[in-house]
Design a protein around this motif. Structure first.
Motif, PDB file in Angstrom:
ATOM      1  N   ALA A   1      90.531  43.996  82.000  1.00  0.00           N
ATOM      2  CA  ALA A   1      90.247  45.000  83.009  1.00  0.00           C
ATOM      3  C   ALA A   1      89.069  45.406  83.383  1.00  0.00           C
ATOM      4  O   ALA A   1      88.824  45.434  84.653  1.00  0.00           O
ATOM      5  CB  ALA A   1      91.282  46.256  82.707  1.00  0.00           C
ATOM      6  N   ALA A   2      88.139  45.393  82.530  1.00  0.00           N
ATOM      7  CA  ALA A   2      86.673  45.993  82.634  1.00  0.00           C
ATOM      8  C   ALA A   2      86.006  44.782  83.476  1.00  0.00           C
ATOM      9  O   ALA A   2      85.321  45.145  84.341  1.00  0.00           O
ATOM     10  CB  ALA A   2      85.953  46.361  81.535  1.00  0.00           C
ATOM     11  N   ALA A   3      86.501  43.544  83.014  1.00  0.00           N
ATOM     12  CA  ALA A   3      85.958  42.524  83.757  1.00  0.00           C
ATOM     13  C   ALA A   3      86.286  42.232  85.143  1.00  0.00           C
ATOM     14  O   ALA A   3      85.680  41.875  85.958  1.00  0.00           O
ATOM     15  CB  ALA A   3      86.261  40.934  82.903  1.00  0.00           C
ATOM     16  N   VAL A   4      87.718  42.608  85.246  1.00  0.00           N
ATOM     17  CA  VAL A   4      88.093  42.486  86.784  1.00  0.00           C
ATOM     18  C   VAL A   4      87.424  43.547  87.412  1.00  0.00           C
ATOM     19  O   VAL A   4      87.030  43.257  88.717  1.00  0.00           O
ATOM     20  CB  VAL A   4      89.511  42.793  86.865  1.00  0.00           C
ATOM     21  N   VAL A   5      87.232  44.882  86.982  1.00  0.00           N
ATOM     22  CA  VAL A   5      86.376  45.760  88.019  1.00  0.00           C
ATOM     23  C   VAL A   5      85.167  45.240  88.237  1.00  0.00           C
ATOM     24  O   VAL A   5      84.480  45.253  89.165  1.00  0.00           O
ATOM     25  CB  VAL A   5      86.453  47.303  87.385  1.00  0.00           C
ATOM     26  N   ASP A   6      84.291  44.843  87.074  1.00  0.00           N
ATOM     27  CA  ASP A   6      82.976  44.506  87.379  1.00  0.00           C
ATOM     28  C   ASP A   6      83.031  43.141  88.520  1.00  0.00           C
ATOM     29  O   ASP A   6      81.949  42.961  89.111  1.00  0.00           O
ATOM     30  CB  ASP A   6      82.355  43.881  86.169  1.00  0.00           C
ATOM     31  N   ALA A   7      83.819  42.280  88.230  1.00  0.00           N
ATOM     32  CA  ALA A   7      84.007  41.189  89.137  1.00  0.00           C
ATOM     33  C   ALA A   7      84.292  41.323  90.618  1.00  0.00           C
ATOM     34  O   ALA A   7      83.624  40.833  91.420  1.00  0.00           O
ATOM     35  CB  ALA A   7      85.243  40.066  88.653  1.00  0.00           C
ATOM     36  N   LEU A   8      84.846  42.449  90.890  1.00  0.00           N
ATOM     37  CA  LEU A   8      84.820  43.137  92.035  1.00  0.00           C
ATOM     38  C   LEU A   8      83.608  43.807  92.686  1.00  0.00           C
ATOM     39  O   LEU A   8      83.397  43.629  93.588  1.00  0.00           O
ATOM     40  CB  LEU A   8      86.222  43.920  92.285  1.00  0.00           C
ATOM     41  N   PHE A   9      83.284  44.774  91.890  1.00  0.00           N
ATOM     42  CA  PHE A   9      82.362  45.922  92.422  1.00  0.00           C
ATOM     43  C   PHE A   9      80.901  45.830  91.817  1.00  0.00           C
ATOM     44  O   PHE A   9      80.231  46.660  92.119  1.00  0.00           O
ATOM     45  CB  PHE A   9      83.157  47.379  92.057  1.00  0.00           C
ATOM     46  N   ALA A  10      80.567  44.720  90.962  1.00  0.00           N
ATOM     47  CA  ALA A  10      79.215  44.681  90.522  1.00  0.00           C
ATOM     48  C   ALA A  10      78.266  44.888  91.768  1.00  0.00           C
ATOM     49  O   ALA A  10      78.667  43.952  92.737  1.00  0.00           O
ATOM     50  CB  ALA A  10      78.906  43.674  89.454  1.00  0.00           C
ATOM     51  N   VAL A  11      77.191  45.529  91.649  1.00  0.00           N
ATOM     52  CA  VAL A  11      76.368  45.523  92.817  1.00  0.00           C
ATOM     53  C   VAL A  11      75.687  44.242  93.188  1.00  0.00           C
ATOM     54  O   VAL A  11      75.512  44.004  94.250  1.00  0.00           O
ATOM     55  CB  VAL A  11      75.190  46.868  92.449  1.00  0.00           C
ATOM     56  N   GLU A  12      75.354  43.607  92.057  1.00  0.00           N
ATOM     57  CA  GLU A  12      74.481  42.331  92.515  1.00  0.00           C
ATOM     58  C   GLU A  12      75.333  41.198  92.407  1.00  0.00           C
ATOM     59  O   GLU A  12      75.128  39.961  93.206  1.00  0.00           O
ATOM     60  CB  GLU A  12      73.238  42.167  91.751  1.00  0.00           C
ATOM     61  N   THR A  13      76.302  41.076  91.553  1.00  0.00           N
ATOM     62  CA  THR A  13      76.818  39.913  91.143  1.00  0.00           C
ATOM     63  C   THR A  13      78.460  40.060  91.486  1.00  0.00           C
ATOM     64  O   THR A  13      79.236  39.161  91.576  1.00  0.00           O
ATOM     65  CB  THR A  13      77.164  39.430  89.495  1.00  0.00           C
ATOM     66  N   GLY A  14      79.222  41.123  92.036  1.00  0.00           N
ATOM     67  CA  GLY A  14      80.357  41.327  92.269  1.00  0.00           C
ATOM     68  C   GLY A  14      80.771  40.531  93.573  1.00  0.00           C
ATOM     69  O   GLY A  14      80.175  40.030  94.605  1.00  0.00           O
ATOM     70  N   ILE A  15      82.041  40.257  93.819  1.00  0.00           N
ATOM     71  CA  ILE A  15      82.675  39.369  94.984  1.00  0.00           C
ATOM     72  C   ILE A  15      82.111  40.296  96.084  1.00  0.00           C
ATOM     73  O   ILE A  15      81.987  39.621  97.088  1.00  0.00           O
ATOM     74  CB  ILE A  15      84.158  39.428  94.569  1.00  0.00           C
ATOM     75  N   ILE A  16      82.770  41.374  96.267  1.00  0.00           N
ATOM     76  CA  ILE A  16      82.092  42.393  97.526  1.00  0.00           C
ATOM     77  C   ILE A  16      80.820  42.221  97.934  1.00  0.00           C
ATOM     78  O   ILE A  16      80.534  42.061  99.058  1.00  0.00           O
ATOM     79  CB  ILE A  16      82.924  43.620  97.633  1.00  0.00           C
ATOM     80  N   ALA A  17      80.054  42.524  96.891  1.00  0.00           N
ATOM     81  CA  ALA A  17      78.534  42.452  97.011  1.00  0.00           C
ATOM     82  C   ALA A  17      77.836  41.231  97.659  1.00  0.00           C
ATOM     83  O   ALA A  17      77.189  41.169  98.453  1.00  0.00           O
ATOM     84  CB  ALA A  17      77.728  43.164  95.977  1.00  0.00           C
ATOM     85  N   ARG A  18      78.448  40.127  97.029  1.00  0.00           N
ATOM     86  CA  ARG A  18      77.819  38.820  97.641  1.00  0.00           C
ATOM     87  C   ARG A  18      78.377  38.389  98.858  1.00  0.00           C
ATOM     88  O   ARG A  18      77.764  37.671  99.581  1.00  0.00           O
ATOM     89  CB  ARG A  18      78.327  37.697  96.436  1.00  0.00           C
ATOM     90  N   GLU A  19      79.648  38.764  99.317  1.00  0.00           N
ATOM     91  CA  GLU A  19      80.099  38.654 100.324  1.00  0.00           C
ATOM     92  C   GLU A  19      79.389  39.282 101.807  1.00  0.00           C
ATOM     93  O   GLU A  19      79.099  38.722 102.447  1.00  0.00           O
ATOM     94  CB  GLU A  19      81.675  38.691 100.602  1.00  0.00           C
ATOM     95  N   ILE A  20      79.168  40.409 101.362  1.00  0.00           N
ATOM     96  CA  ILE A  20      78.442  41.518 102.251  1.00  0.00           C
ATOM     97  C   ILE A  20      76.833  40.789 102.282  1.00  0.00           C
ATOM     98  O   ILE A  20      76.454  40.891 103.301  1.00  0.00           O
ATOM     99  CB  ILE A  20      78.293  43.023 101.611  1.00  0.00           C
ATOM    100  N   ALA A  21      76.325  40.523 101.193  1.00  0.00           N
ATOM    101  CA  ALA A  21      74.982  40.059 101.515  1.00  0.00           C
ATOM    102  C   ALA A  21      74.947  38.613 102.074  1.00  0.00           C
ATOM    103  O   ALA A  21      73.737  38.507 102.737  1.00  0.00           O
ATOM    104  CB  ALA A  21      74.491  39.828  99.878  1.00  0.00           C
TER     105      ALA A  21
END
Length: 128
Positions: A21-41
């Protein structure tokens, strides 16, 4: 809600292990490596249906001179910043989630009117 509380809710609802569960949260929301952050960048957006969307907000750069360099050569801007826009589901459910609807504007239930001291409507504090 903190990141660990969010992971705890994922564990409770899905039966995943706390580490997964912690890995899922990190995969989505991590500032530099998260899915959302990479898409925005990369200039893209993440759309999550009625929940809402994360979109890039491009801020304009500032021009400045350093030494003899031309102004056009030194226009720099920060990377795109993420902006969350609530979807229709959030906008429609918003007042109900807060425990009721807001009072209509101008009913006096929110305190004194701007610039006034709580007198009667139409009373602007002038001489009688």
């Amino acid at each position: 809600m903190t990141k660990s509380e969010l992971a705890g809710q994922i564990v409770a609802r899905t039966g995943l292990s706390p580490e997964d569960a912690a890995a899922v949260v990190d995969a989505l929301f991590a500032v530099e490596t998260g899915i959302i952050a990479r898409e925005i960048a990369g200039g893209g957006a993440v759309e999550l249906g009625d929940f809402g969307s994360f979109e890039p907000h491009v801020r304009h750069g500032r021009g400045y001179r350093r030494g003899g360099a031309a102004l056009e050569d030194l226009l720099e801007g920060p990377p795109p910043a993420p902006v969350f826009r609530a979807g229709a589901g959030w906008r429609d459910a918003g007042p109900r989630m807060r425990g009721g609807r807001k009072p209509p504007r101008g009913t006096g239930s929110t305190g004194p009117r701007r610039g006034g001291f709580g007198g009667a409507p139409g009373d602007h504090g002038g001489a009688p």
